[in-house]
Each structure stands twice: as structure tokens, then as C-alpha cells.
Design an enzyme around this catalytic site. Structure first.
Site, PDB file in Angstrom:
ATOM      1  N   HIS A 122      32.366  37.395  40.403  1.00 33.29           N
ATOM      2  CA  HIS A 122      33.591  37.652  39.634  1.00 33.29           C
ATOM      3  C   HIS A 122      34.733  36.761  40.133  1.00 33.29           C
ATOM      4  CE1 HIS A 122      36.977  39.741  37.805  1.00 33.29           C
ATOM      5  NE2 HIS A 122      37.526  39.769  39.005  1.00 33.29           N
ATOM      6  N   HIS A 127      37.376  33.598  38.150  1.00 36.96           N
ATOM      7  CA  HIS A 127      38.794  33.284  38.343  1.00 36.96           C
ATOM      8  C   HIS A 127      39.133  31.844  38.721  1.00 36.96           C
ATOM      9  CE1 HIS A 127      40.428  37.198  37.673  1.00 36.96           C
ATOM     10  NE2 HIS A 127      39.707  37.766  38.624  1.00 36.96           N
ATOM     11  N   GLU A 167      43.016  39.046  34.144  1.00 36.25           N
ATOM     12  CA  GLU A 167      41.714  39.717  34.101  1.00 36.25           C
ATOM     13  C   GLU A 167      41.139  39.822  32.686  1.00 36.25           C
ATOM     14  OE1 GLU A 167      39.908  40.308  36.562  1.00 36.25           O
ATOM     15  OE2 GLU A 167      41.192  40.612  38.310  1.00 36.25           O
ATOM     16  N   SER A 187      33.387  36.976  33.602  1.00 35.52           N
ATOM     17  CA  SER A 187      32.355  37.196  34.617  1.00 35.52           C
ATOM     18  C   SER A 187      31.473  38.384  34.255  1.00 35.52           C
ATOM     19  CB  SER A 187      33.005  37.417  35.989  1.00 35.52           C
ATOM     20  OG  SER A 187      33.882  38.519  35.945  1.00 35.52           O
TER      21      SER A 187
HETATM   22 FE   LIG Z   1      39.587  39.819  39.266  1.00 32.35          FE
END
Ligand SMILES: [Fe+2]
Length: 268
Positions: A122, A127, A167, A187
Site C-alpha cells: 500500500h 503512494h 487515499e 493499492s
Molecule cells: Fe495510505
């Protein structure tokens, strides 16, 4: 944050390397292969470009140092080792220092599709690609500085801003198709499909005060996504008095949740 987790982030050794088992590398490879496929035509161009620039390994878990070196060259950012969960104050301090906090554990095979805690897939796959984009990198840096200076109460509002952008953000450039930029979506195999195609999900034009007033839950598919026009919009937002808008959001109160209360059987 502050919650219990079964995961522990492995620490780097004296040379700064983290040793991953063959099984962990295999999980990374599987996640990478299927997610690369899943996001095709759905992730925004800036994310795909970032993925190319970072040259993340596909067959093994990357080391934080190698990701940092490439990231630093692009926008001055690095990734920093953190345990699975860290206090808000530490989180904001790292962002304010252009360091993206990354837990280093790999999810188990039983949780391949979904886990609540952010694992290294993730953090890195979700990111870091967008942190190669200067608008996005500057937005995240400004967010860290605001959070560091904010009161405990105001941080809860800022956390919503992060949630609905970094997010779970969606993007639609004028005249173009919908695209995903949020790392929480990109993700996750299930949420990539859901956020992009579900006719149950609501997709509203991003408005910062609305986002600050919108409650969320971390353990369900998001019932609502906010859609920005482009990454420059996030950067331009940081030129506004965001803490003034937080006060405005507080005065107006929260929007009614679009999900059942946690613990409700229907929410399972
Ligand atoms: Fe995150």
C-alpha cells in the site's frame, strides 16, 4: 492509529536493508502483477508516469532506500521507516520534512485482497508514484506542515481532507474520462474496480469544506468519493487558508454518514 495490529514492521539491519523471505517476495510479486493490470486505464497518467520513473521491482519487495533515491531526484521526497501504526504527531512531522512514512511489513496471503493496516505494498505501490509529481508532492508537504501545527481536534478534520484526496481521491480532467489517484484505491484490487465502475458509489465534485465535513470509515468500500479536476487543484488549495476552512467546517457540523454505524450487523 493506536489500534492493535497483528503485524510488525521488520527493521532495517546495520546496512539499512530489510531481509524479506521468499514467501514475502512472492506476495509482493503477485500483488504487483495483478494490480498493474487492474489499474490500467483507470489510474491517472501522473500515477502511471510515476510508476515508470520509480522503476519499482516487480519480483521482490523494494528496499526503502532505492525508492527514496529515485523519489528524491524527482521532487526531494523520501520514504521513512515506521512501525505499523504511528501517532498523528509523528506522521505530520515526517510529511512536513518531505518524508513519507512507510510501514515495512508485507500482508499475509490470507489478507491478499484486503487488510485495514497499511502494509508496504500500500505505502510504496499506492503512494510513492504520485509523490514524483511536484503539485502532489507540494500539497502533501503543505498538509504535513498544517497538521504539525494543528490542535488535536483540528487534526481530525485535516485527516478527512487527506482521506478524500491522498487515499481515496478521483480525478476527471475536463473532457476526459474518470481517473483514480488515491493510493488507498490504487493499492486495492477490489476498490479499484468499485471506485471506478460501481453505480452504487457516489462521486461528487471535490469541495474542501464538504470533504472536511464528511465522516468516513476505514473498513468498508467508500460510499462516496470526491473528484478533483487535476493535481494542480490540490496544490492551489494549499494557497488558501485551510485552517480557516477547518473552523468553517466545524461551525457547519458534519454531514450525515452514508454508512451504517460500526458494529451494526449490516455493516459487516
Ligand atoms: Fe495510505
Amino acid at each position: 492509529m493506536g489500534k492493535q495490529t497483528k503485524y510488525v514492521s521488520p527493521l532495517p539491519d546495520a546496512s539499512g536493508q530489510i531481509r524479506y523471505s521468499d514467501a514475502e517476495n512472492a506476495i509482493w510479486a503477485e500483488l504487483f502483477a495483478r494490480q498493474k493490470q487492474a489499474i490500467r486505464g483507470k489510474a491517472c497518467d501522473e500515477f502511471m508516469h510515476g510508476l515508470d520513473l520509480l522503476k519499482l521491482p516487480e519480483d521482490r519487495v523494494p528496499q526503502l532506500g532505492e525508492v527514496s533515491r529515485r523519489l528524491k531526484r524527482e521532487t526531494g521526497w523520501e520514504v521513512a521507516y515506521v512501525p505499523a501504526l504511528i501517532p498523528f504527531s509523528e506522521f505530520f512531522a515526517l510529511l512536513a520534512d518531505r518524508k513519507f512514512p512507510a510501514a515495512t511489513f508485507v500482508r499475509t496471503r490470507e489478507e491478499l485482497d484486503y487488510l485495514q493496516e497499511p502494509d508496504i505494498f500500500h505505502e510504496i505501490f499506492g503512494h510513492t508514484p504520485l509523490l514524483t509529481n511536484q503539485y502532489f508532492a507540494d500539497f502533501t508537504h503543505a498538509y504535513g506542515k498544517l497538521g504539525l501545527a494543528a490542535s488535536r481536534e483540528d487534526r481530525v478534520y485535516l485527516a478527512r481532507m487527506y482521506w478524500f484526496t491522498v487515499e481515496f481521491g478521483l480525478m476527471r480532467k475536463p473532457g476526459e474520462a474518470l481517473r483514480i489517484y488515491g493510493g488507498g484505491i490504487l493499492s486495492s484490487i477490489g476498490e479499484t474496480e468499485y471506485a471506478y465502475n460501481s453505480d452504487q458509489a457516489l462521486r461528487r465534485r471535490f469541495d474542501i469544506v464538504d470533504a472536511l465535513r464528511t465522516p468516513y470509515r476505514i473498513d468498508i468500500m467508500q460510499p462516496l468519493y470526491y473528484v478533483i479536476e487535476d493535481l494542480r487543484q490540490l496544490f492551489e488549495m494549499t494557497q488558501q487558508d485551510i485552517m480557516g476552512l477547518v473552523q468553517q467546517a466545524k461551525r457547519m457540523g458534519l454531514h450525515a454518514p452514508l454508512f451504517p454505524a460500526k458494529g451494526d450487523a449490516a455493516a459487516a
